[in-house]
Design an enzyme around this catalytic site. Structure first.
Site, PDB file in Angstrom:
ATOM      1  N   GLU A  55       0.853  -1.190   0.000  1.00 54.60           N
ATOM      2  CA  GLU A  55       0.000   0.000   0.000  1.00 54.60           C
ATOM      3  C   GLU A  55       0.891   1.243   0.000  1.00 54.60           C
ATOM      4  O   GLU A  55       1.804   1.361   0.820  1.00 54.60           O
ATOM      5  CB  GLU A  55      -0.883   0.039   1.260  1.00 54.60           C
ATOM      6  CG  GLU A  55      -1.995  -0.983   1.271  1.00 54.60           C
ATOM      7  CD  GLU A  55      -3.258  -0.525   0.539  1.00 54.60           C
ATOM      8  OE1 GLU A  55      -3.259   0.593  -0.014  1.00 54.60           O
ATOM      9  OE2 GLU A  55      -4.231  -1.311   0.524  1.00 54.60           O
TER      10      GLU A  55
ATOM     11  N   HIS B 209      -3.902  -3.382  -8.049  1.00 55.57           N
ATOM     12  CA  HIS B 209      -5.195  -3.848  -7.544  1.00 55.57           C
ATOM     13  C   HIS B 209      -6.261  -3.662  -8.633  1.00 55.57           C
ATOM     14  O   HIS B 209      -7.161  -4.478  -8.796  1.00 55.57           O
ATOM     15  CB  HIS B 209      -5.566  -3.059  -6.285  1.00 55.57           C
ATOM     16  CG  HIS B 209      -6.538  -3.745  -5.398  1.00 55.57           C
ATOM     17  ND1 HIS B 209      -7.132  -3.120  -4.322  1.00 55.57           N
ATOM     18  CD2 HIS B 209      -7.036  -5.010  -5.429  1.00 55.57           C
ATOM     19  CE1 HIS B 209      -7.954  -3.987  -3.733  1.00 55.57           C
ATOM     20  NE2 HIS B 209      -7.916  -5.131  -4.377  1.00 55.57           N
TER      21      HIS B 209
ATOM     22  N   ASP C 197      -7.096   1.451  -7.915  1.00 58.38           N
ATOM     23  CA  ASP C 197      -5.716   1.730  -7.495  1.00 58.38           C
ATOM     24  C   ASP C 197      -4.711   0.759  -8.122  1.00 58.38           C
ATOM     25  O   ASP C 197      -5.072  -0.381  -8.407  1.00 58.38           O
ATOM     26  CB  ASP C 197      -5.609   1.699  -5.957  1.00 58.38           C
ATOM     27  CG  ASP C 197      -6.103   0.392  -5.321  1.00 58.38           C
ATOM     28  OD1 ASP C 197      -7.148  -0.115  -5.732  1.00 58.38           O
ATOM     29  OD2 ASP C 197      -5.420  -0.106  -4.413  1.00 58.38           O
TER      30      ASP C 197
HETATM   31 ZN   LIG Z   1      -6.178  -1.625  -3.238  1.00 55.36          ZN
END
Ligand SMILES: [Zn+2]
Length: 295
Positions: free
Chosen positions: A166, A204, A214
């Site tokens: 992330e 993703h 994303d």
């Molecule tokens: Zn994601």
């Protein structure tokens, strides 16, 4: 330094003793205390969740130590004869994909909180802060809850075979140079450690095109590809043939084409980036024709 180490291990009780016995140097002691508590505060702040992590990891260690035969029944309900014999040749399963995300949150702190409370149910192996700091939250060999429902090729349980990263980014802003530099270092280590194929660094958005946007068009996939993380189109593009089967091409790359419009948008967010409308222009077709031949 010695005083600092003592304080670190023994906490407040010993702090007061040290203060009384060293009143010749009160400012020095106070400064050391301030530095030590500042330096140690993140550990203290997440001490409780670190403990939960340890207990869960311990319980998983017990699971992998189980030695029991498969308990099977045949179609008539009879027990299938079975046994357990431990082999001497085995290893631990490794991740084979890396999935890149943006956090869609406003700060590293907010993301760390999201990943350390149970009701969100989400996590990632790594979080990359705007400063470039990399926070590791799940051991690479364990399963983080980052990819969710989706499909890439025939892979559906992506969480079981991937590392989730992330990046602290609200979804509508460029990534920082520090983040990209740190990410390149991290991806390099993961690629080497687990022999992850170049094509298996995806977003993703690629895995879950119906649900997720994303890491989005700001993510520098071209630069990543230049470092060996993911694929990218060539500078000079051949014109796609008139009868080019773009649906099959998208599917061969890995996209779930059951919702074609979402697959096209996901492809364009990753491989085109300058225009992310759900319609393939001639340029998009040329890029797709070029990219799919690399898979
Ligand atoms: Zn994601």
């Amino acid at each position: 330094m010695v005083i600092g180490v003592i304080l670190y291990f023994h906490g407040f009780t010993l702090t007061s003793v040290v203060l009384k016995s060293t009143h010749k140097y009160p400012y020095f002691v106070i400064a050391v205390i301030a530095v030590m508590f500042t330096a140690c505060s993140p550990k203290g702040r997440y001490a409780a969740t670190n403990l939960v992590y340890k207990h869960k990891a311990d319980s998983f260690a017990k699971v992998v130590q189980l030695q029991q035969p498969a308990m099977l029944k045949d179609s008539s309900g009879m027990a299938v004869p079975s046994d357990w014999v431990g082999t001497v040749n085995f290893g631990i399963r490794k991740p084979n994909y890396v999935i890149i995300h943006f956090t869609a949150q406003d700060s590293l702190e907010q993301t760390l909180r999201t990943f350390t409370v149970t009701h969100t149910g989400t996590s990632a192996h790594y979080v990359v802060a705007k400063s470039g700091k990399v926070v590791h939250m799940v051991n690479d060999y364990l399963r983080a809850n980052h990819a969710g429902v989706g499909k890439w090729g025939s892979v559906t349980d992506m969480n079981s075979i991937s590392i989730g990263i992330e990046i602290d980014n609200n979804g509508d802003e460029p990534y920082t140079d520090a983040q990209i530099n740190s990410l390149i270092a991290l991806l390099g280590r993961l690629k080497t450690a687990y022999a992850i194929p170049t094509a298996n660094f995806i977003g993703h958005e690629d895995f879950a095109p119906k649900r997720k946007p994303d890491p989005g068009p700001f993510f520098p996939w071209k630069k990543m590809a230049q470092h060996g993380f993911g694929l990218w189109s060539d500078e000079v593009l051949e014109v796609a043939p008139e009868n080019f089967d773009y649906v099959t091409a998208l599917r061969l790359i890995g996209y779930d084409v059951s919702d074609l419009n979402s697959a096209i948008i996901a492809f364009k967010r990753h491989f085109v980036q300058t225009d992310i409308k759900g319609k393939l222009t001639q340029l998009d077709l040329n890029i797709l024709y070029n990219v799919y031949q690399k898979y």
